[in-house]
Enzyme design. Structure first.
Site, PDB file in Angstrom:
ATOM      1  N   LYS A 261      60.184  14.412  61.561  1.00 19.89           N
ATOM      2  CA  LYS A 261      60.050  13.429  62.453  1.00 19.89           C
ATOM      3  C   LYS A 261      61.195  12.405  62.019  1.00 19.89           C
ATOM      4  O   LYS A 261      61.045  11.893  60.681  1.00 19.89           O
ATOM      5  CB  LYS A 261      58.840  12.815  62.547  1.00 19.89           C
ATOM      6  N   ASP A 266      59.706   2.195  63.707  1.00 23.05           N
ATOM      7  CA  ASP A 266      58.323   2.306  64.492  1.00 23.05           C
ATOM      8  C   ASP A 266      57.892   1.028  64.719  1.00 23.05           C
ATOM      9  O   ASP A 266      56.638   0.753  64.113  1.00 23.05           O
ATOM     10  CB  ASP A 266      57.298   3.450  64.131  1.00 23.05           C
ATOM     11  N   LYS A 273      52.242  -2.473  67.058  1.00 22.28           N
ATOM     12  CA  LYS A 273      51.461  -2.406  65.659  1.00 22.28           C
ATOM     13  C   LYS A 273      51.299  -4.011  65.486  1.00 22.28           C
ATOM     14  O   LYS A 273      52.082  -4.603  65.578  1.00 22.28           O
ATOM     15  CB  LYS A 273      52.197  -1.752  64.611  1.00 22.28           C
ATOM     16  N   ASP A 284      59.388   5.889  58.822  1.00 23.35           N
ATOM     17  CA  ASP A 284      58.869   6.790  59.517  1.00 23.35           C
ATOM     18  C   ASP A 284      59.828   8.066  59.870  1.00 23.35           C
ATOM     19  O   ASP A 284      59.589   8.878  60.724  1.00 23.35           O
ATOM     20  CB  ASP A 284      58.503   6.122  60.907  1.00 23.35           C
ATOM     21  N   ASP A 343      52.246   4.298  70.475  1.00 24.52           N
ATOM     22  CA  ASP A 343      52.460   4.347  68.927  1.00 24.52           C
ATOM     23  C   ASP A 343      52.157   5.904  68.662  1.00 24.52           C
ATOM     24  O   ASP A 343      52.505   5.991  67.376  1.00 24.52           O
ATOM     25  CB  ASP A 343      51.401   3.234  68.511  1.00 24.52           C
ATOM     26  N   GLU A 345      54.019   8.054  69.053  1.00 28.11           N
ATOM     27  CA  GLU A 345      55.378   8.455  69.508  1.00 28.11           C
ATOM     28  C   GLU A 345      55.659  10.011  68.905  1.00 28.11           C
ATOM     29  O   GLU A 345      56.691  10.532  69.156  1.00 28.11           O
ATOM     30  CB  GLU A 345      56.320   7.431  69.433  1.00 28.11           C
ATOM     31  N   ARG A 347      54.467  12.600  67.777  1.00 25.81           N
ATOM     32  CA  ARG A 347      53.975  14.036  68.401  1.00 25.81           C
ATOM     33  C   ARG A 347      54.880  14.215  69.676  1.00 25.81           C
ATOM     34  O   ARG A 347      55.015  15.379  69.879  1.00 25.81           O
ATOM     35  CB  ARG A 347      52.320  13.775  68.600  1.00 25.81           C
TER      36      ARG A 347
HETATM   37  N1  BES Z   1      54.099   6.135  62.120  1.00 25.75           N
HETATM   38  C1  BES Z   1      52.685   6.247  62.608  1.00 25.75           C
HETATM   39  C2  BES Z   1      51.984   6.877  61.213  1.00 25.75           C
HETATM   40  C3  BES Z   1      51.743   6.206  60.120  1.00 25.75           C
HETATM   41  C4  BES Z   1      50.870   5.210  59.704  1.00 25.75           C
HETATM   42  C5  BES Z   1      52.784   6.690  59.102  1.00 25.75           C
HETATM   43  C6  BES Z   1      50.825   4.566  58.515  1.00 25.75           C
HETATM   44  C7  BES Z   1      52.794   5.973  57.695  1.00 25.75           C
HETATM   45  C8  BES Z   1      51.934   5.111  57.409  1.00 25.75           C
HETATM   46  C9  BES Z   1      52.637   7.011  63.886  1.00 25.75           C
HETATM   47  O1  BES Z   1      53.511   6.890  64.827  1.00 25.75           O
HETATM   48  C10 BES Z   1      51.194   6.117  64.506  1.00 25.75           C
HETATM   49  O2  BES Z   1      51.676   4.868  64.766  1.00 25.75           O
HETATM   50  N2  BES Z   1      50.473   6.770  64.496  1.00 25.75           N
HETATM   51  C11 BES Z   1      49.133   6.260  65.099  1.00 25.75           C
HETATM   52  C12 BES Z   1      48.418   7.147  66.083  1.00 25.75           C
HETATM   53  C13 BES Z   1      47.472   6.445  66.842  1.00 25.75           C
HETATM   54  C14 BES Z   1      47.849   5.848  68.010  1.00 25.75           C
HETATM   55  C15 BES Z   1      46.829   7.819  67.551  1.00 25.75           C
HETATM   56  C16 BES Z   1      48.234   5.692  64.109  1.00 25.75           C
HETATM   57  O3  BES Z   1      47.951   6.439  62.827  1.00 25.75           O
HETATM   58  O4  BES Z   1      47.541   4.817  63.998  1.00 25.75           O
HETATM   59 ZN    ZN Z   2      55.449   6.657  64.089  1.00 24.13          ZN
HETATM   60 MN    MN Z   3      53.612   5.135  65.839  1.00 17.80          MN
END
Ligand code: BES
Ligand code: ZN
Ligand code: MN
Length: 498
Positions: A261, A266, A273, A284, A343, A345, A347
């Site tokens: 990834k 992000d 966020k 990220d 968010d 994104e 996947r």
């Molecule tokens: N890049 C984030 C995940 C992340 C969170 C990485 C904290 C490192 C530290 C990812 O893109 C994301 O935002 N995931 C969301 C998914 C949710 C919307 C299902 C998350 O984990 O809140």
């Molecule tokens: Zn992300």
């Molecule tokens: Mn995200």
């Protein structure tokens, strides 16, 4: 800095890592004799607690010893961490020529410990101040400079093996140092096109080929999810394609596919966020970095394996042209996706990258790495990455490699029930379940839809392990997680073949 592995003729300054065990008292009396001290005093003053250090001056001429406590832990990753910390803490004071004495360890362990020692010392020299203006009043540390040397002392019986191990340790450490710079780089300094340039430069130096699919090629190749995630940014997405083949590749040289990834920043997109920790989202692209580091190391070590890597790189921004919650988009695999959360994104772009990789190549193993969910951090903290695969042999092989090198993995379930909430009323799939439970598993279930039922696919959620708190920085910083793990895994996987 040059690195030597020798049996005799140590330099005048020697680090002696010591375990807290039955042998310590004897080892200390020996050191007392070598440095002209009183054994009983030394045994009183040094207990070999983890991180304990004691500087022993010679009475007249003779070497100076830095005793370094290891506590009770004796595995190679512990030595690597201990020496990394020692080097980091003492960087400015260390002499030009430094030795690390490993001769008192069990001979069978010494090659692995040599690898770890070299890597630990090199990583300890890492300087996080990427954008700091150099201070002319502050001289650069001697140790680590061009004129410096690191000497590892080992018994003669394992000299040859240890030299090989030192090379591996140096290669892994240098590959890791490169990707630490990638991950620690600021978001505005690593937009997808810049990331692609870095990977290109790394490929040229280490010996693997790099192709970059830009805007037009991404549209032509129908990488619609990658395009959609990136379109809210003025910096267009890129698909970075890495290819490594050993010089003497044979028809049956195994092929491994790696996907990382590469979200260079992000914001969450329109599903924005919270701002408090948003700056950390420059990390990220930790999955992408791990893939690049693995290619660098594999190419330099000339591993007898073929690697094909794909990095979907995009900036997830909020803008008038950005993807919106509820939008329905196509994918490379032909499935339609309802984007219920912009968010989620990672996947999306992984789905396209995996689908595209499997259209180009037929790898015998397919591994993707991604800083994918906060959920995996809530489950496993910063100590282990989530391991998702339906293949038990692959799970074991990866988990064992992780345990051996100190980059731990913990297996999570992939039961179909976890994917049930990915059904969409209007499209083939939605990207978020709408329920804040087991998000790292439902993310893995989403990706699984794009793996064409590959029999040896594994997904590693490295959100907690790629970027974290450490003794090396004020706030969170890159760990380099994944490089040592993947190289260890690949070496074992291709090792003894029938
Ligand atoms: N890049 C984030 C995940 C992340 C969170 C990485 C904290 C490192 C530290 C990812 O893109 C994301 O935002 N995931 C969301 C998914 C949710 C919307 C299902 C998350 O984990 O809140
Ligand atoms: Zn992300
Ligand atoms: Mn995200």
């Amino acid at each position: 800095m040059t690195i030597h592995i020798t049996e005799h003729n140590p330099p005048d300054n020697i680090v002696v890592p010591l375990l807290q065990n039955e042998a310590l008292a004897d080892q200390l009396s020996d050191l007392a004799i070598r440095s002209g001290q009183l054994a009983s005093a030394l045994q009183q003053d040094f207990r070999a607690d983890a991180k304990e250090t004691l500087l022993l001056y010679a009475q007249s001429a003779g070497p100076r010893f830095y005793l370094l406590g290891l506590g009770k832990k004796s595995a190679a990753p512990d030595l690597q961490n201990a020496l990394r910390g020692f080097c980091h803490r003492n960087k400015s004071k260390l002499p030009l020529h430094l030795g690390v004495d490993l001769r008192h360890f069990p001979p069978a362990d010494i090659p692995r410990l040599t690898d770890a020692a070299v890597a630990g010392m090199l990583l300890g020299l890492y300087d996080l101040g990427l954008y700091r203006t150099p201070d002319p009043a502050k001289p650069a540390p001697q140790f680590g400079s061009d004129k410096a040397s690191l000497t590892i002392l080992v018994p003669g019986a394992v000299l040859t093996e240890s030299r090989k191990a030192a090379q591996r340790g140096e290669t892994l450490a240098r590959a890791t140092l490169t990707i630490l710079n990638f991950v620690n780089a600021a978001g505005n300094k690593k937009i997808p096109a810049q990331l692609a340039e870095w990977v290109r430069a790394a490929g040229e130096q280490a010996g693997f080929t790099v192709r970059v699919l830009q805007e037009e090629a991404i549209r032509n190749e129908k990488l619609e999810l990658l395009w959609q995630v990136g379109k809210g940014s003025p910096h267009p997405p890129a698909l970075i394609v890495l290819d490594y083949s050993p010089k003497k590749a044979a028809k049956n040289t195994p092929l491994i596919g790696l996907v990382g990834k590469g979200v260079t920043f992000d914001t969450g997109g329109v599903s924005l966020k919270p701002s408090a920790n948003m700056h950390l989202m420059k990390s990220d692209m930790g999955g992408a970095a791990a893939v690049v580091g693995t290619f660098i190391a594999a190419a330099q070590l000339k591993l007898p394996v073929r690697l094909f890597g794909v990095i979907p790189a995009a900036e997830n921004m909020i803008d008038g042209s950005a993807l919106k919650p509820g939008d329905v988009v196509d994918s490379h695999a032909g499935k339609t996706i309802e984007v219920t959360d912009t968010d989620a994104e990672g996947r999306l772009i992984l789905a396209d990258a995996i689908s595209w990789l499997l259209q180009q190549q037929s790898p015998e193993v397919l591994i993707d790495l991604a800083t994918l969910t906060g959920s995996v951090i809530r489950a496993l903290g910063y100590q282990a990455a989530g391991l998702f695969t339906a293949n038990d042999d692959l799970a074991d092989a990866l988990a064992r490699a992780g345990e051996a090198c100190g980059e731990r993995l913990w297996r999570m379930p992939l039961w179909d029930e976890y994917g049930a909430d990915l059904k969409s009323d209007v499209a083939d799939l939605r990207n978020y379940t709408g329920k804040p439970v087991a998000e790292s598993i439902s993310a893995a279930k989403f990706i699984e839809h794009f793996t064409a039922s590959h029999p040896a696919w594994a997904h590693l959620d490295i959100a907690g392990t790629a970027f974290g708190d450490s003794e090396f920085a004020q706030s969170k910083s890159a760990t380099g997680f994944g490089v040592r793990l993947l190289v260890e895994f690949i070496e074992r996987w291709i090792g003894p073949r029938p």
